[in-house]
Design an enzyme around this catalytic site. Sequence first.
Site, PDB file in Angstrom:
ATOM      1  N   CYS A 119       0.809  -1.233   0.000  1.00 22.94           N
ATOM      2  CA  CYS A 119       0.000   0.000   0.000  1.00 22.94           C
ATOM      3  C   CYS A 119       0.843   1.285   0.000  1.00 22.94           C
ATOM      4  O   CYS A 119       0.535   2.241  -0.722  1.00 22.94           O
ATOM      5  CB  CYS A 119      -0.934   0.017   1.207  1.00 22.94           C
ATOM      6  SG  CYS A 119      -0.177  -0.585   2.717  1.00 22.94           S
ATOM      7  N   HIS A 124      -2.878   6.163   4.841  1.00 21.24           N
ATOM      8  CA  HIS A 124      -1.432   6.302   5.024  1.00 21.24           C
ATOM      9  C   HIS A 124      -0.992   7.669   4.492  1.00 21.24           C
ATOM     10  O   HIS A 124      -1.448   8.106   3.429  1.00 21.24           O
ATOM     11  CB  HIS A 124      -0.681   5.224   4.228  1.00 21.24           C
ATOM     12  CG  HIS A 124      -0.766   3.836   4.804  1.00 21.24           C
ATOM     13  ND1 HIS A 124      -1.478   3.513   5.936  1.00 21.24           N
ATOM     14  CD2 HIS A 124      -0.185   2.678   4.379  1.00 21.24           C
ATOM     15  CE1 HIS A 124      -1.341   2.206   6.184  1.00 21.24           C
ATOM     16  NE2 HIS A 124      -0.567   1.681   5.249  1.00 21.24           N
TER      17      HIS A 124
HETATM   18  P1  NAP Z   1      -6.952  -9.591   8.207  1.00 24.05           P
HETATM   19  O1  NAP Z   1      -7.938  -8.537   8.465  1.00 24.05           O
HETATM   20  O2  NAP Z   1      -6.240 -10.226   9.330  1.00 24.05           O
HETATM   21  O3  NAP Z   1      -7.652 -10.741   7.302  1.00 24.05           O
HETATM   22  C1  NAP Z   1      -6.982 -11.933   6.957  1.00 24.05           C
HETATM   23  C2  NAP Z   1      -7.856 -12.747   6.032  1.00 24.05           C
HETATM   24  O4  NAP Z   1      -7.157 -13.939   5.647  1.00 24.05           O
HETATM   25  C3  NAP Z   1      -9.149 -13.215   6.685  1.00 24.05           C
HETATM   26  O5  NAP Z   1     -10.174 -13.272   5.723  1.00 24.05           O
HETATM   27  C4  NAP Z   1      -8.787 -14.621   7.155  1.00 24.05           C
HETATM   28  O6  NAP Z   1      -9.907 -15.462   7.333  1.00 24.05           O
HETATM   29  C5  NAP Z   1      -7.970 -15.080   5.956  1.00 24.05           C
HETATM   30  N1  NAP Z   1      -7.183 -16.252   6.303  1.00 24.05           N
HETATM   31  C6  NAP Z   1      -6.339 -16.421   7.343  1.00 24.05           C
HETATM   32  N2  NAP Z   1      -5.861 -17.667   7.365  1.00 24.05           N
HETATM   33  C7  NAP Z   1      -6.410 -18.304   6.320  1.00 24.05           C
HETATM   34  C8  NAP Z   1      -6.325 -19.629   5.803  1.00 24.05           C
HETATM   35  N3  NAP Z   1      -5.568 -20.561   6.385  1.00 24.05           N
HETATM   36  N4  NAP Z   1      -7.053 -19.939   4.704  1.00 24.05           N
HETATM   37  C9  NAP Z   1      -7.847 -19.019   4.116  1.00 24.05           C
HETATM   38  N5  NAP Z   1      -7.981 -17.759   4.553  1.00 24.05           N
HETATM   39  C10 NAP Z   1      -7.262 -17.415   5.639  1.00 24.05           C
HETATM   40  O7  NAP Z   1      -5.779  -9.047   7.252  1.00 24.05           O
HETATM   41  P2  NAP Z   1      -5.879  -7.951   6.079  1.00 24.05           P
HETATM   42  O8  NAP Z   1      -5.466  -6.651   6.603  1.00 24.05           O
HETATM   43  O9  NAP Z   1      -7.173  -8.082   5.353  1.00 24.05           O
HETATM   44  O10 NAP Z   1      -4.678  -8.429   5.160  1.00 24.05           O
HETATM   45  C11 NAP Z   1      -4.674  -9.689   4.542  1.00 24.05           C
HETATM   46  C12 NAP Z   1      -3.439  -9.796   3.675  1.00 24.05           C
HETATM   47  O11 NAP Z   1      -3.542  -8.870   2.605  1.00 24.05           O
HETATM   48  C13 NAP Z   1      -2.128  -9.438   4.390  1.00 24.05           C
HETATM   49  O12 NAP Z   1      -1.591 -10.536   5.077  1.00 24.05           O
HETATM   50  C14 NAP Z   1      -1.268  -8.985   3.253  1.00 24.05           C
HETATM   51  O13 NAP Z   1      -0.652 -10.088   2.633  1.00 24.05           O
HETATM   52  C15 NAP Z   1      -2.269  -8.360   2.300  1.00 24.05           C
HETATM   53  N6  NAP Z   1      -2.300  -6.892   2.487  1.00 24.05           N
HETATM   54  C16 NAP Z   1      -1.797  -6.156   1.524  1.00 24.05           C
HETATM   55  C17 NAP Z   1      -1.793  -4.799   1.654  1.00 24.05           C
HETATM   56  C18 NAP Z   1      -1.158  -3.984   0.621  1.00 24.05           C
HETATM   57  O14 NAP Z   1      -0.348  -3.204   1.023  1.00 24.05           O
HETATM   58  N7  NAP Z   1      -1.529  -4.088  -0.629  1.00 24.05           N
HETATM   59  C19 NAP Z   1      -2.300  -4.165   2.752  1.00 24.05           C
HETATM   60  C20 NAP Z   1      -2.819  -4.934   3.754  1.00 24.05           C
HETATM   61  C21 NAP Z   1      -2.819  -6.308   3.592  1.00 24.05           C
HETATM   62  P3  NAP Z   1     -10.564 -15.681   8.809  1.00 24.05           P
HETATM   63  O15 NAP Z   1     -11.396 -14.457   9.082  1.00 24.05           O
HETATM   64  O16 NAP Z   1     -11.374 -16.895   8.617  1.00 24.05           O
HETATM   65  O17 NAP Z   1      -9.434 -15.832   9.762  1.00 24.05           O
HETATM   66  O1  3JN Z   2       1.435  -2.332   7.514  1.00 28.84           O
HETATM   67  C1  3JN Z   2       0.895  -1.803   6.545  1.00 28.84           C
HETATM   68  O2  3JN Z   2       0.428  -0.658   6.591  1.00 28.84           O
HETATM   69  C2  3JN Z   2       0.797  -2.544   5.265  1.00 28.84           C
HETATM   70  C3  3JN Z   2       0.937  -3.988   5.491  1.00 28.84           C
HETATM   71  C4  3JN Z   2       1.004  -4.860   4.531  1.00 28.84           C
HETATM   72  C5  3JN Z   2       1.194  -6.263   4.806  1.00 28.84           C
HETATM   73  C6  3JN Z   2       0.790  -6.782   6.030  1.00 28.84           C
HETATM   74  C7  3JN Z   2       0.996  -8.123   6.317  1.00 28.84           C
HETATM   75  C8  3JN Z   2       1.606  -8.934   5.397  1.00 28.84           C
HETATM   76  C9  3JN Z   2       1.785  -7.096   3.863  1.00 28.84           C
HETATM   77  C10 3JN Z   2       2.135  -6.554   2.520  1.00 28.84           C
HETATM   78  O3  3JN Z   2       1.222  -6.230   1.778  1.00 28.84           O
HETATM   79  O4  3JN Z   2       3.313  -6.426   2.190  1.00 28.84           O
HETATM   80  C11 3JN Z   2       2.007  -8.429   4.175  1.00 28.84           C
HETATM   81  C12 3JN Z   2       2.664  -9.351   3.216  1.00 28.84           C
HETATM   82  O5  3JN Z   2       1.984  -9.837   2.339  1.00 28.84           O
HETATM   83  O6  3JN Z   2       3.859  -9.611   3.369  1.00 28.84           O
END
Ligand code: NAP
Ligand code: 3JN
Length: 337
Positions: free
Chosen positions: A133, A246
């Site tokens: 992000c 952010h």
């Molecule tokens: P979150 O609120 O903790 O949500 C995690 C999601 O993953 C929930 O839907 C969870 O399901 C699911 N999950 C966890 N374990 C799983 C499994 N074994 N099988 C299937 N689904 C599973 O986290 P979030 O903030 O949405 O972020 C999720 C991911 O998106 C991060 O880890 C990161 O890789 C990515 N992300 C990217 C950005 C970016 O910068 N582009 C920003 C934030 C996040 P349950 O509810 O059932 O546990």
């Molecule tokens: O911390 C933030 O503001 C962005 C976080 C992104 C993030 C959180 C957990 C795992 C990532 C990512 O998108 O790089 C990951 C990940 O996929 O490594």
Amino acid sequence: MLKKKDKYIVAVVGATGAVGTEMIATLEQRDFPVERLRLFASERSVGKELPYKGKSVAVEELSETCFRGIDIALFSAGAERSKIWAPIAAKSGCVVVDNSSQWRMDPEVPLVVPEVNPHDLSWHKGIIANPNCSTIQMVVALKPIHDAAKIKRVVVTTFQAVSGTGKKAMDELMQQVTDLLNFRPAAHSVYPHQIAFNVLPHIDKFLENGYTKEEMKMVNETRKIMGDDSIRITATTVRVPVFRGHSESVNIETEKELTANQVRELLAQASGITVFDAPDKNVYPMPLDCDGKDDVYVGRIREDESIANGINMWVVSDNLRKGAALNAVQIAEVLIR
Ligand code: NAP
Ligand code: 3JN
């Protein structure tokens, strides 16, 4: 490769999370041509139903065969899940747009921000990576400047909202504020320190070079997206007690000279950017103004008087929207166009 259709079967993996929920809302708001929406999360969420276009959609568990028939899968369930399940989905013939860091630096996987490098979508092999992000909002603002004056160096400091860490972190900030205002001690489990009324210069793990993983993601991803390894970048990433949005202080050194007014004009004409820059009227971007908005907001544009060809600016965007869900849906929109 994606076959042209009127409507597509779309999956959201990580549907119950902070990013997944926003993906579902973004698909609905942008009226993405969805024939059927499939939602996946962990086994803990099986049985839950989530709203989409006035109906309830049941959450399913992932399985080896679950991607059969799905055209596009938007993944946001973390890197470990993406490592296992994205290749399985791609093998089933579905195009994966992955929000995790798992595939971003893989030379076989395009890392795409549609305003910057949509051409990289042409060489995908089933998996497309969505950048971090903090990187996304910065490169949207850097691209018009790079095209006009070639960026030599970037010094960025971020002020990142807790929603970047997910739902549990948002709950932790809310709980800490509530406890402290009621004269109770604040417990912490998501972050290593109290986040309420505090600032943590620490996002993701520390690496051997003294930087954090988040900082090095910004360096490496920016170069890949901009297609220019010569850009020198240094980042400090900081967590602040903001729920959503952010902010970034960005200092740029360019090869060609640009005045602050020229930068303002370049950014005002660029797609996906709103220039919010009238300091005499106290107008500058703030996270509260950008909550739920699509654009990257830029303000405080001024010449860096300490160097030749230097510009300072302040860049704010909703990390769950352009920083995650919206960018992923925009990638899908380019794919079906
Ligand atoms: P979150 O609120 O903790 O949500 C995690 C999601 O993953 C929930 O839907 C969870 O399901 C699911 N999950 C966890 N374990 C799983 C499994 N074994 N099988 C299937 N689904 C599973 O986290 P979030 O903030 O949405 O972020 C999720 C991911 O998106 C991060 O880890 C990161 O890789 C990515 N992300 C990217 C950005 C970016 O910068 N582009 C920003 C934030 C996040 P349950 O509810 O059932 O546990
Ligand atoms: O911390 C933030 O503001 C962005 C976080 C992104 C993030 C959180 C957990 C795992 C990532 C990512 O998108 O790089 C990951 C990940 O996929 O490594």
